[in-house]
Design a protein around this motif. Structure first.
Motif, mmCIF file in Angstrom:
data_model
loop_
_atom_site.group_PDB
_atom_site.id
_atom_site.type_symbol
_atom_site.label_atom_id
_atom_site.label_comp_id
_atom_site.label_asym_id
_atom_site.label_seq_id
_atom_site.Cartn_x
_atom_site.Cartn_y
_atom_site.Cartn_z
ATOM 1 N N ARG A 33 -9.468 -15.495 -19.355
ATOM 2 C CA ARG A 33 -10.601 -14.822 -19.990
ATOM 3 C C ARG A 33 -11.020 -13.652 -19.094
ATOM 4 O O ARG A 33 -11.255 -13.833 -17.900
ATOM 5 N N TRP A 34 -11.113 -12.461 -19.673
ATOM 6 C CA TRP A 34 -11.546 -11.288 -18.915
ATOM 7 C C TRP A 34 -13.066 -11.167 -18.925
ATOM 8 O O TRP A 34 -13.694 -11.402 -19.944
ATOM 9 N N HIS A 87 -12.605 -5.461 -13.224
ATOM 10 C CA HIS A 87 -12.404 -6.458 -14.270
ATOM 11 C C HIS A 87 -11.990 -7.760 -13.602
ATOM 12 O O HIS A 87 -11.060 -7.776 -12.791
ATOM 13 N N LYS A 88 -12.667 -8.832 -13.962
ATOM 14 C CA LYS A 88 -12.393 -10.132 -13.360
ATOM 15 C C LYS A 88 -11.675 -11.009 -14.379
ATOM 16 O O LYS A 88 -12.195 -11.246 -15.473
ATOM 17 N N LEU A 89 -10.486 -11.464 -14.008
ATOM 18 C CA LEU A 89 -9.737 -12.374 -14.864
ATOM 19 C C LEU A 89 -10.059 -13.795 -14.440
ATOM 20 O O LEU A 89 -9.756 -14.206 -13.324
ATOM 21 N N MET A 90 -10.701 -14.529 -15.332
ATOM 22 C CA MET A 90 -11.033 -15.928 -15.076
ATOM 23 C C MET A 90 -9.829 -16.781 -15.459
ATOM 24 O O MET A 90 -9.268 -16.624 -16.544
ATOM 25 N N GLU A 139 2.084 -3.228 -19.607
ATOM 26 C CA GLU A 139 2.748 -2.042 -19.066
ATOM 27 C C GLU A 139 3.103 -2.167 -17.587
ATOM 28 O O GLU A 139 3.499 -1.175 -16.969
ATOM 29 N N MET A 140 2.980 -3.363 -17.009
ATOM 30 C CA MET A 140 3.355 -3.530 -15.603
ATOM 31 C C MET A 140 4.873 -3.525 -15.506
ATOM 32 O O MET A 140 5.564 -4.136 -16.328
ATOM 33 N N PHE A 183 -6.184 -3.590 -15.022
ATOM 34 C CA PHE A 183 -6.657 -4.242 -16.247
ATOM 35 C C PHE A 183 -5.951 -3.649 -17.470
ATOM 36 O O PHE A 183 -5.454 -4.385 -18.336
ATOM 37 N N GLU A 184 -5.899 -2.332 -17.554
ATOM 38 C CA GLU A 184 -5.256 -1.664 -18.686
ATOM 39 C C GLU A 184 -3.759 -1.986 -18.742
ATOM 40 O O GLU A 184 -3.216 -2.257 -19.818
#
Length: 164
Positions: free
Chosen positions: A89-90, A97-100, A48-49, A41-42
């Motif tokens: 939307r997080w 953390h779920k990314l919708m 930063e990936m 998530f961060e």
């Protein structure tokens, strides 16, 4: 109950003939999600990936997938899409953390775009998984489902509540 139309007189699969159906404006919205750990998530949030901007790449992958749905789902028609939009939307959850993911697809044609929206949402989540799997392979994708669709002889559909 609707009758299945994807079978010929011999009971074998066929692509439905839609040539006599009228052209109408048609839309579909599908949702999917991917649950990631705090580190991912961060890294996504701060771009930063190591593979790049995860959400930008996933968004482009989703649009490309919607346009190519007919090439990977055997009985889908090639459809001239007039619009594809992807929104994120997080949500914070106990498991991470779920990314919708929301995929909205439009056309003016004689068949619907539900499969294009579902494919876009799915490929979006898969792309995020691919770009982040070096950090953690424990991500969870889904559920993936149709939220609503408009147009066509079967009428409109709107899901009563969000699927968890």
């Amino acid at each position: 109950m609707a009758e299945f139309t994807h079978f010929n007189d011999e009971g074998r699969a066929k692509m439905v003939d839609v040539s006599d159906k009228p052209e109408t404006a048609r839309t579909a919205i599908a949702h999917s999600s991917i649950t990631v750990n705090h580190d991912i998530f961060e890294k996504i949030s701060n771009n930063e990936m190591k593979k790049g901007d995860v959400l930008a790449v996933a968004q482009v992958a989703a649009v490309m997938a919607a346009k190519k749905t007919w090439e990977i789902i055997p009985m889908c028609h090639p459809i001239p899409l007039t619009g594809v939009d992807i929104a994120f939307r997080w949500e914070e959850e106990e498991a991470g953390h779920k990314l919708m993911i929301s995929a909205s697809v439009k056309t003016k044609g004689n068949t619907g775009v539900e499969m294009e929206a579902l494919t876009a949402a799915s490929v979006c989540a898969l792309t995020i998984y691919d770009m982040c799997k070096a950090v953690d392979k424990g991500m969870v994708i889904g559920p993936t489902y149709l939220v609503e669709k408009t147009g066509g002889k079967n009428g409109d559909f709107k899901r009563e509540k969000e699927v968890q």
